[in-house]
Design an enzyme around this catalytic site. Structure first.
Site, mmCIF file in Angstrom:
data_model
loop_
_atom_site.group_PDB
_atom_site.id
_atom_site.type_symbol
_atom_site.label_atom_id
_atom_site.label_comp_id
_atom_site.label_asym_id
_atom_site.label_seq_id
_atom_site.Cartn_x
_atom_site.Cartn_y
_atom_site.Cartn_z
ATOM 1 C CG HIS A 11 -0.235 -0.152 2.518
ATOM 2 N ND1 HIS A 11 0.177 -1.374 2.992
ATOM 3 C CD2 HIS A 11 0.148 0.746 3.446
ATOM 4 C CE1 HIS A 11 0.790 -1.220 4.155
ATOM 5 N NE2 HIS A 11 0.792 0.069 4.446
ATOM 6 C CG HIS B 57 1.085 5.378 4.262
ATOM 7 N ND1 HIS B 57 0.385 5.250 5.439
ATOM 8 C CD2 HIS B 57 1.864 4.255 4.173
ATOM 9 C CE1 HIS B 57 0.729 4.121 6.043
ATOM 10 N NE2 HIS B 57 1.629 3.491 5.290
HETATM 11 P P1 AMP Z 1 2.133 0.464 7.258
HETATM 12 O O1 AMP Z 1 2.853 0.787 8.519
HETATM 13 O O2 AMP Z 1 2.745 1.146 6.074
HETATM 14 O O3 AMP Z 1 1.972 -1.019 7.074
HETATM 15 O O4 AMP Z 1 0.697 1.125 7.385
HETATM 16 C C1 AMP Z 1 -0.454 0.451 7.720
HETATM 17 C C2 AMP Z 1 -1.497 1.510 7.943
HETATM 18 O O5 AMP Z 1 -2.757 0.881 7.977
HETATM 19 C C3 AMP Z 1 -1.359 2.293 9.250
HETATM 20 O O6 AMP Z 1 -1.290 3.674 8.956
HETATM 21 C C4 AMP Z 1 -2.624 1.945 10.015
HETATM 22 O O7 AMP Z 1 -3.109 3.035 10.752
HETATM 23 C C5 AMP Z 1 -3.566 1.553 8.916
HETATM 24 N N1 AMP Z 1 -4.628 0.621 9.243
HETATM 25 C C6 AMP Z 1 -4.533 -0.552 9.925
HETATM 26 N N2 AMP Z 1 -5.728 -1.169 9.966
HETATM 27 C C7 AMP Z 1 -6.587 -0.387 9.282
HETATM 28 C C8 AMP Z 1 -7.980 -0.485 8.957
HETATM 29 N N3 AMP Z 1 -8.725 -1.533 9.358
HETATM 30 N N4 AMP Z 1 -8.547 0.512 8.251
HETATM 31 C C9 AMP Z 1 -7.815 1.575 7.849
HETATM 32 N N5 AMP Z 1 -6.509 1.722 8.117
HETATM 33 C C10 AMP Z 1 -5.899 0.763 8.824
#
Ligand code: AMP
Length: 146
Positions: A107, A109
């Site tokens: 993903h 951001h």
């Molecule tokens: P990463 O550290 O790049 O893997 O980012 C994962 C992101 O997913 C973090 O910013 C979390 O806050 C976000 N996240 C985790 N679970 C969910 C969810 N169910 N819905 C939306 N965002 C989420």
């Protein structure tokens, strides 16, 4: 989780893509889904992910699929900056736990950055649901024209 390994289809983003878990969706097409981050680092923090690839990180995805994905990242960055008028916009992407990755489905951001706010990598506070709903409606209206 290291950089390499097998894809876990029970990760939370895979569940969201399948419709088995909820999200504040703001954009979807055949290949890409985008929704609001539940623990936003800023107002409008959005996640953009590929739907039909079992890619844990950037190293796992075909270049053609990556091109589709980054094209949507750019479009949404444009929409978010047009609508929310931040002073900057950060595009972030982490590969492997030591690099800051916590969910192992590739993903990007898209994080609007407003003057005077922290540049934290992870936020600890869950967003207010009413605020997310209002923001979702606002962005969906703007994205409708995409
Ligand atoms: P990463 O550290 O790049 O893997 O980012 C994962 C992101 O997913 C973090 O910013 C979390 O806050 C976000 N996240 C985790 N679970 C969910 C969810 N169910 N819905 C939306 N965002 C989420």
């Amino acid at each position: 989780m290291s950089l390499h390994g097998s894809y876990d289809s029970e990760n939370i983003f895979a569940k969201i893509i399948r419709g088995d878990a909820p999200c504040y969706k703001i954009y979807e097409d055949d290949d890409v889904l985008a929704f609001l981050d539940l623990f936003p680092q800023s107002y409008g923090h959005t996640l953009v992910l590929p739907k039909h690839v079992e890619a844990r990180n950037l190293l796992d995805i075909e270049p053609e699929k990556l091109s589709q994905l980054i094209t949507v990242v750019q479009r949404l960055a444009q929409v978010l900056t047009d609508e929310l008028e931040p002073a900057g916009v950060q595009i972030a992407q982490f590969n492997g736990a030591p690099a800051g990755q916590t969910v192992f489905h590739l993903h990007f951001h898209v994080i609007p950055r407003f003057a005077g706010e922290d540049l934290a990598i992870h936020a600890s506070k869950m967003a207010d649901k009413a605020e997310l709903e209002a923001l979702q409606a606002r962005l969906q209206q703007r994205i409708g024209a995409l």
